[in-house]
Design an enzyme around this catalytic site. Sequence first.
Site, PDB file in Angstrom:
ATOM      1  CB  CYS A   1      36.458  73.159  34.242  1.00  0.00           C
ATOM      2  SG  CYS A   1      37.559  74.134  33.176  1.00  0.00           S
TER       3      CYS A   1
ATOM      4  N   GLY B   1      46.183  66.517  25.161  1.00  0.00           N
ATOM      5  CA  GLY B   1      45.751  67.878  24.861  1.00  0.00           C
ATOM      6  C   GLY B   1      45.599  68.699  26.120  1.00  0.00           C
ATOM      7  NE  ARG B   2      40.322  67.422  27.754  1.00  0.00           N
ATOM      8  CZ  ARG B   2      39.300  66.602  27.962  1.00  0.00           C
ATOM      9  NH1 ARG B   2      38.241  67.047  28.627  1.00  0.00           N
ATOM     10  NH2 ARG B   2      39.331  65.355  27.528  1.00  0.00           N
TER      11      ARG B   2
ATOM     12  CE1 TYR C   1      35.080  71.297  12.172  1.00  0.00           C
ATOM     13  CE2 TYR C   1      36.641  69.695  13.056  1.00  0.00           C
ATOM     14  CZ  TYR C   1      35.809  70.786  13.234  1.00  0.00           C
ATOM     15  OH  TYR C   1      35.701  71.368  14.472  1.00  0.00           O
TER      16      TYR C   1
ATOM     17  NE  ARG D   1      43.295  63.937  16.105  1.00  0.00           N
ATOM     18  CZ  ARG D   1      43.087  64.639  17.195  1.00  0.00           C
ATOM     19  NH1 ARG D   1      42.696  65.887  17.120  1.00  0.00           N
ATOM     20  NH2 ARG D   1      43.301  64.120  18.390  1.00  0.00           N
TER      21      ARG D   1
HETATM   22  C1  FMN Z   1      40.094  74.039  22.521  1.00  0.00           C
HETATM   23  C2  FMN Z   1      40.197  72.794  21.687  1.00  0.00           C
HETATM   24  C3  FMN Z   1      40.465  72.919  20.330  1.00  0.00           C
HETATM   25  C4  FMN Z   1      40.600  71.768  19.540  1.00  0.00           C
HETATM   26  N1  FMN Z   1      40.908  71.920  18.208  1.00  0.00           N
HETATM   27  C5  FMN Z   1      41.095  70.819  17.442  1.00  0.00           C
HETATM   28  C6  FMN Z   1      41.469  70.953  16.077  1.00  0.00           C
HETATM   29  O1  FMN Z   1      41.613  72.051  15.533  1.00  0.00           O
HETATM   30  N2  FMN Z   1      41.669  69.804  15.371  1.00  0.00           N
HETATM   31  C7  FMN Z   1      41.531  68.571  15.926  1.00  0.00           C
HETATM   32  O2  FMN Z   1      41.726  67.557  15.242  1.00  0.00           O
HETATM   33  N3  FMN Z   1      41.168  68.417  17.224  1.00  0.00           N
HETATM   34  C8  FMN Z   1      40.971  69.506  17.981  1.00  0.00           C
HETATM   35  N4  FMN Z   1      40.642  69.359  19.309  1.00  0.00           N
HETATM   36  C9  FMN Z   1      40.608  67.995  19.905  1.00  0.00           C
HETATM   37  C10 FMN Z   1      41.987  67.682  20.513  1.00  0.00           C
HETATM   38  O3  FMN Z   1      42.971  67.547  19.529  1.00  0.00           O
HETATM   39  C11 FMN Z   1      41.972  66.379  21.350  1.00  0.00           C
HETATM   40  O4  FMN Z   1      41.639  65.318  20.536  1.00  0.00           O
HETATM   41  C12 FMN Z   1      41.040  66.512  22.533  1.00  0.00           C
HETATM   42  O5  FMN Z   1      41.386  67.640  23.311  1.00  0.00           O
HETATM   43  C13 FMN Z   1      41.030  65.273  23.419  1.00  0.00           C
HETATM   44  O6  FMN Z   1      42.294  65.103  23.992  1.00  0.00           O
HETATM   45  P1  FMN Z   1      42.572  65.412  25.585  1.00  0.00           P
HETATM   46  O7  FMN Z   1      41.572  64.613  26.332  1.00  0.00           O
HETATM   47  O8  FMN Z   1      43.973  64.984  25.782  1.00  0.00           O
HETATM   48  O9  FMN Z   1      42.361  66.882  25.767  1.00  0.00           O
HETATM   49  C14 FMN Z   1      40.452  70.482  20.113  1.00  0.00           C
HETATM   50  C15 FMN Z   1      40.162  70.381  21.488  1.00  0.00           C
HETATM   51  C16 FMN Z   1      40.047  71.514  22.264  1.00  0.00           C
HETATM   52  C17 FMN Z   1      39.724  71.367  23.723  1.00  0.00           C
END
Ligand code: FMN
Length: 390
Positions: free
Chosen positions: A360, A333-334, A188, A236
């Site tokens: 998924c 996150g997930r 971004y 970040r």
């Molecule tokens: C639906 C979705 C929306 C996300 N939105 C953002 C966001 O707005 N800003 C950001 O820095 N990362 C965003 N991410 C990335 C997450 O913050 C995170 O880094 C990513 O899900 C990997 O972590 P995990 O493996 O624990 O899910 C998003 C990820 C997902 C799946």
Amino acid sequence: MGKKSDIPSNNNKYPLAASPIDIGPVKLKNRIVFPTWQVNYANTDGTVSEKLLEFYTAMADGGCGLIFTGCAVVSPDTVAFNRVMRIDDDRYLPGLRKLFQEIESRGSVPGIQLIHYGRQALTSVTGCELIAPSPIPCPVMSKFDPHYKLREMTVDDIHRVYNDFIAAAARAAEAGARVIEVHAAHGYLLNEFLSPYSNHRTDDYGGNAINRARLILQIIRGIKDKLGNRVAISLRVSGNEFVEGGLRPIDFKDLIRQFEQNGIDMLNVSAGVYQSMERIVPPAKLGVAPHIDITAELKQYSRVPVCAVGSIDSLELAEEVLYAGKAELVAMGRAQVADPAIVNKSLLGKESEIRKCIKCSKCTFWTTGDPQMYCSVNPAYQRPQKVLNE
Ligand SMILES: Cc1cc2nc3c(=O)[nH]c(=O)nc-3n(C[C@H](O)[C@H](O)[C@H](O)COP(=O)(O)O)c2cc1C
């Protein structure tokens, strides 16, 4: 899930994950973070909706130490999705105030991430010509939008965006956010400035690393000068962009000291840009914690606490990361969307009751064409039947 009083403050199984930590002036009760997820659950005008409140209060009830809400849009020319959260005007304050209060009253620390999408947006959605440090179209988004239009930012544009970030941060603090995250990852706008891959400017905002970091440094300093110790500042970054000519971990060696000297209290290390999308939300085939060595390298350059993220899907794994000294905090996150109570269930020894993410990738609504985030395993966020039939 267990009452707050049921959750032991000392945990034999996850002693590090369960331990408190200070992020600058802010104390977290444990080391588990919910990283920002744009879910598109806001009202169509960008105000906080009941659905958004429920999403975050479930997470706070589940026990994680710090919740980054958002992302929240700082400028009206970059409203890149319908129902994305906004913070570019005082009219968003009442909803944000309620959101942060609800999170804090449940024992989690409310944070917010501030974003300008730069070139990674669709002109047909923003209704505005996109802006970026250099007029190099995003290879992904420009293919989707026949109306994609991008121009190089003037110095006046840069000053305007700077002011928008500072005003947004002031609103966030006024509404009660305790940690403000500046989004300079995932390709971004601020990441575009930082990276030689997307910044080909020859003025004070391009060229060497310090020039490319200038806008980020000014924003961090501006927030610190305005808000002092009322908030902690998180930055970040994508520690590796995984694109030809893009940022690599070594590029952060001297930069992180600059970020720290200008006021960051925490570094949140992710990876990837849109052209390397699978690094932003790593799929199962990349294995667990695929970015941990990138994080560990950036941690070597940092004095402030560093947060790891990416397929860290259990407290066992989070504890391992912390024990190995690769990060001071772990974002999940997930795993927390699949089961917002994963932290408390783990701390209470009820791991067998955790509803697990199945990787998924249905949550990545921007790849599925869904208007908002759906989760295949959490019934609270399941895709409604009528959308299935569309
Ligand atoms: C639906 C979705 C929306 C996300 N939105 C953002 C966001 O707005 N800003 C950001 O820095 N990362 C965003 N991410 C990335 C997450 O913050 C995170 O880094 C990513 O899900 C990997 O972590 P995990 O493996 O624990 O899910 C998003 C990820 C997902 C799946």
